[in-house]
Structure formats: structure tokens, C-alpha cells
Design an enzyme around this catalytic site. Structure first.
Site, mmCIF file in Angstrom:
data_model
loop_
_atom_site.group_PDB
_atom_site.id
_atom_site.type_symbol
_atom_site.label_atom_id
_atom_site.label_comp_id
_atom_site.label_asym_id
_atom_site.label_seq_id
_atom_site.Cartn_x
_atom_site.Cartn_y
_atom_site.Cartn_z
ATOM 1 N N SER A 42 0.835 -1.197 0.000
ATOM 2 C CA SER A 42 0.000 0.000 0.000
ATOM 3 C C SER A 42 0.879 1.260 0.000
ATOM 4 O O SER A 42 1.725 1.416 -0.871
ATOM 5 C CB SER A 42 -0.962 -0.039 1.183
ATOM 6 O OG SER A 42 -2.036 0.862 0.991
ATOM 7 N N ASP A 154 -5.676 -3.451 -2.567
ATOM 8 C CA ASP A 154 -4.689 -3.223 -1.506
ATOM 9 C C ASP A 154 -4.149 -4.532 -0.912
ATOM 10 O O ASP A 154 -4.909 -5.403 -0.484
ATOM 11 C CB ASP A 154 -5.363 -2.407 -0.403
ATOM 12 C CG ASP A 154 -4.383 -1.768 0.551
ATOM 13 O OD1 ASP A 154 -3.302 -2.333 0.774
ATOM 14 O OD2 ASP A 154 -4.709 -0.696 1.088
#
Length: 263
Positions: A42, A154
Site C-alpha cells: 500500500s 490493496d
């Protein structure tokens, strides 16, 4: 003869709290500690790709302050999310000069999640910008990133602080920066806060402190309770918290590196 250990830096997920990663990097630079490879998830993938493209901590902070929310976030009308990754793609492509992962100055990997299989997808080569876009695509907020027939989101869902990836990349010593160990946060005000805080809670369940400390050599868990994951006003504070946390573990890191013996 013993050899210099290969130091792997692992940068975990955590929204804008990821500027703590830059604070950690600044302390390493000041003490002449060179990172050999980076694995990120991320926001950690975004910071990581910049490190591996040759940017130092000062430059990354200038970019963070100079490029505001509007530069990164592209609001779209889409049934699978309301923020696209086109702006992120353009910025990362520009900053990496279009280089593929294997063309960066240091080995780099970014972790994403395959929505169809629920499995980890690790980018170790190929398009640098695509890897970051997939890794940062928070489900429910970002439109899933389509790559090679897959829908990727993510990486925090499956591997928020990817120590295992750094080991697979050949790291002898792993320094991990985990941003999920936040004891509390301020008021939850927006849908962004709800989704990102839910991810925080999920990450804590996936990766306990005991497991992380076992899997890596040095673990940094900055105290970022006062920093919301979406607050652009806390960039400098997150950076300073990262620096403080890095100074705290520095003696242990130097000891591990100095006493490393090739097994």
C-alpha cells in the site's frame, strides 16, 4: 569469512501514516546504513518504489508536501469505487522515469491482493507504476486495478507488513516498519475513516506483534495514534514520529548488522 548482510526494508500499509517510513529512512541515511532491497504494501509500496528509484528522504518529503491531495486522487463515477488510480499511475511513471521494477536501482517488490482468489499477488518485475496502483487500491474506496486479467486491490488484506516477501527476495537482515499497531485514533468521520480503520483492525488480527517480532530481525511500530490515515495536515508529524521510532531501535539494528555471520 563473514560478508556484509543484505538489509531488507519492509514498509507496511497505513495511509498517510506512511510518511513515518520516510522518517525511518532519514535516520538510516544519517547513520550510513544502506538498504539493499525494499518490500512494500500500500503506502509502503509507494514510498518503497521511490527509494528504489534513487530518491532520498529529503526529496520524498518535498514531494509529499508539494503534491497535495488533488494531485494523487482522481474522483470517478464507477460502480466498484469512487477514486481511480490514473493520477497515481502518471506520477509514479514520471518519478521512476518509466522504469520497470527490474530497472530500478535496488530490488523492489509490491504486494497486492487478487480479488478473485483472495491470494497475495507480488510484483517483483514489470511495470513499476502498475505495481503501486494495485498495492494502494483500498477496496470500497479505489476502483480495483485491472492487471493481466485480474482485479487487484490493496495488499493490506493479505500481507500488510510483507516480511515474508523480503525474505524471499534474499534479505539476510529484515527491518520492518509496521503501521497497524495503532492503539486508538480520533473520531471516525467519513467513509474513508470507516474503511481504513476497518483495515487497521483486520491487519492487527492477521499479524500479531509476536509473529512480526519472530519473523523479522528489527521491528519498528511508530506510535501514530494522533495521525489519521487520511490527514494531509499530519505529514510532518508522521515523519517525526518515524524518526523518533528509528532512533529508538538504532542501537539494536547496528548490533544485528555488526554481529551478522553468514550461516
Amino acid at each position: 569469512m563473514s560478508r556484509k548482510p543484505k538489509l531488507g526494508l519492509v514498509l507496511g500499509s497505513g495511509g498517510l501514516r506512511g510518511l513515518a517510513h520516510v522518517g525511518v529512512l532519514s535516520v538510516l541515511e544519517e547513520n550510513g546504513i544502506e538498504v539493499d532491497l525494499v518490500a512494500g504494501c500500500s503506502i509502503g509500496s509507494l514510498i518503497g518504489v521511490l527509494i528504489c528509484a534513487g530518491y532520498d528522504s529529503d526529496t520524498i518529503m518535498k514531494l509529499a508536501k508539494g503534491l497535495g491531495r488533488g494531485s494523487w486522487l482522481e474522483f470517478v463515477v464507477h460502480k466498484k469505487g469512487f477514486i481511480g488510480t490514473e493520477n497515481i499511475y502518471k506520477i509514479v511513471t514520471m518519478l521512476t522515469k518509466g522504469r520497470k521494477i527490474e530497472e530500478l536501482t535496488k530490488p523492489f517488490a509490491a504486494v497486492a491482493t487478487d480479488l478473485a482468489t483472495g491470494c497475495e499477488h507480488v510484483f517483483r518485475d514489470g511495470n513499476s507504476a502498475a505495481a503501486v496502483c494495485a498495492s494502494v487500491a483500498v477496496p470500497g474506496i479505489f476502483v480495483p486495478y485491472e492487471w493481466d486479467g485480474r482485479q487487484l486491490v490493496d495488499g493490506a488484506i493479505v500481507n500488510p507488513t510483507p516480511v515474508s516477501v523480503a525474505r524471499e527476495m534474499g534479505a539476510d537482515v529484515v527491518l520492518a516498519v509496521d503501521l497497524a499497531a495503532v492503539s486508538s485514533i480520533g473520531e471516525v468521520k467519513t467513509v474513508f475513516d470507516v474503511i481504513l480503520r476497518s483495515l487497521d483492525i483486520m491487519e492487527k488480527g492477521l499479524f500479531s506483534y509476536q509473529r512480526l517480532i519472530k519473523d523479522c530481525d528489527i521491528l519498528i511500530q511508530p506510535e501514530l495514534s494522533s495521525c489519521a490515515v487520511t490527514d494531509f495536515k499530519k505529514i510532518e508529524e508522521c515523519y517525526q514520529v518515524g524518526r523518533n521510532a528509528a532512533w529508538d531501535i538504532l542501537p539494536n539494528l547496528l548490533d544485528v548488522l555488526d554481529n551478522y555471520s553468514d550461516k
